[in-house]
Design a protein around this motif. Structure first.
Motif, PDB file in Angstrom:
ATOM      1  N   TRP A 118       0.838  -1.195   0.000  1.00  0.00           N
ATOM      2  CA  TRP A 118       0.000   0.000   0.000  1.00  0.00           C
ATOM      3  C   TRP A 118       0.875   1.248   0.000  1.00  0.00           C
ATOM      4  CZ3 TRP A 118      -4.479   1.708  -1.314  1.00  0.00           C
ATOM      5  CH2 TRP A 118      -4.932   2.950  -0.835  1.00  0.00           C
ATOM      6  N   MET A 134      -7.295  -5.327   4.665  1.00  0.00           N
ATOM      7  CA  MET A 134      -7.203  -3.891   4.890  1.00  0.00           C
ATOM      8  C   MET A 134      -8.505  -3.355   5.483  1.00  0.00           C
ATOM      9  SD  MET A 134      -5.184  -2.723   1.425  1.00  0.00           S
ATOM     10  CE  MET A 134      -5.177  -0.985   1.836  1.00  0.00           C
ATOM     11  N   GLY A 186      -3.787  -7.061   9.997  1.00  0.00           N
ATOM     12  CA  GLY A 186      -3.950  -7.569   8.632  1.00  0.00           C
ATOM     13  C   GLY A 186      -3.869  -9.075   8.543  1.00  0.00           C
TER      14      GLY A 186
END
Length: 363
Positions: A90, A108, A156
């Motif tokens: 990301w 996410m 995550g």
């Protein structure tokens, strides 16, 4: 002291066969020379259950789960991106556009839901998990499990969050100071028929049965591709050889494996089939040898195989990292079946690892 060291080195050389001294180094030469038992690694290839029909019933996996439970793994590795790579991809989204969301979108989303109450981003939650597990009690309270589930979600790692959630009694799977109502609702969706994923239906369920606190995400999607790759690979795979491969008697059963999970007996037979060494060879030859043994636009076939090898090597490195926590123990790897022959080959080169024959476990 120097003389003693040289003498000891000379003795080590002397005990090695003369023929071995004249060959290039191979880490497999260390196998059988380590202290204690080898670390056993069992790789189980699976169809991706997300591709099964809507009528798929997870109870058909019971014979498979029973055999894997009998293997008594100390740790379970899965084909999922760890939070640290999701976070990294990301951050580097200009170089990997869409990759974090494509392969870690749900992770996410759950992280975003969870971080509000735990007050931590992915790296902070991961560090807190390490601290919590280092002092984890033998009999944690439901509140402690809920907090750890929330931390895994924030870090995550939804499959490990599910391990904690499913280790709770159903009456304790509720919102509290660590778990928001929305997060509780999302975690409860993993028990519904709509959620079909081997990471939870096989790995997390098995971890709960074995009393594990987590599973280990070991996937990697950071392999890079050359400019023009997408256009070239599309053109290449639209050539007649690909259609012929997909319809060939050797390869078609692999393509259709996910459709043959309708009864416990058929499911076990399917897993036996896709985990045999003959099927692994047919799969590798069909998908990857066919990429390099013919002309392709701008050598895209060779580039594709290189990227595939990179991904497998990085995944195997992550699995090897997990195995370092359990020297002489047992590691179970649940992965898409196309990876299995590559994993077995690479892991068989490790210095103190014994790759377990899946056929022996699934018989």
């Amino acid at each position: 002291m120097k003389h003693l060291i040289l003498a000891a080195a000379a003795m080590l050389v002397a005990v090695a066969p003369a023929s071995a001294q004249n060959r290039p180094f191979d880490p497999r030469q260390y196998q059988g020379r380590h202290v204690g038992q080898p670390t056993q690694i069992l790789v189980i290839g699976t169809p991706h259950l997300s591709g099964t029909p809507d009528s798929f019933d997870p109870t058909v996996l019971e014979p498979l789960l029973a055999r894997l439970e009998a293997f008594h793994p100390d740790a379970i590795a899965i084909e999922a991106l760890p939070g640290r790579q999701i976070d990294q991809m990301w951050t580097w989204r200009e170089s990997y556009p869409g990759a974090a969301q494509s392969y870690g979108g749900r992770s996410m989303a759950l992280s975003g839901i969870s971080r509000g109450l735990v007050g931590m981003d992915m790296p902070q939650a991961d560090a807190e998990i390490r601290r919590v597990l280092a002092n984890w009690p033998a009999s944690p309270t439901p509140a402690q499990r809920r907090r750890l589930a929330a931390l895994f979600a924030a870090a995550g790692d939804p499959s490990s969050a599910i391990v904690q959630w499913w280790r709770l009694d159903e009456s304790e799977r509720i919102a509290d100071d660590s778990v928001s109502r929305l997060l509780a609702e999302q975690l409860n969706t993993y028990s519904t028929p709509a959620r079909r994923n081997e990471n939870e239906l096989i790995a997390s369920r098995l971890a709960v049965r074995l009393g594990h606190e987590r599973v280990y995400a070991t996937d990697d999607q950071s392999d890079d591709v050359v400019p023009g790759f997408e256009e070239d690979i599309t053109a290449f795979t639209q050539e007649p050889w690909m259609a012929q491969l997909l319809e060939s008697p050797e390869f078609k059963p692999l393509v259709e494996a996910g459709q043959h999970l309708t009864t416990p007996e058929e499911t076990l037979a399917t897993y036996r089939f896709i985990n045999s060494w003959r099927t692994g060879r047919a799969d590798a030859n069909g998908q990857w040898l066919n990429m390099i043994n013919r002309v392709s636009p701008n050598n895209v076939g060779r580039a594709r195989v290189a990227a595939w090898e990179v991904r497998n090597l990085r995944q195997v490195a992550n699995i090897r990292e997990v195995s370092a926590r359990y020297p002489g123990g047992r590691i179970l790897v649940i992965v898409g079946s196309a990876h299995k022959p590559w994993f077995d080959a690479y892991l068989s080169m490790m210095s103190d690892v014994e790759v377990v024959d899946a056929a022996r476990i699934l018989r």
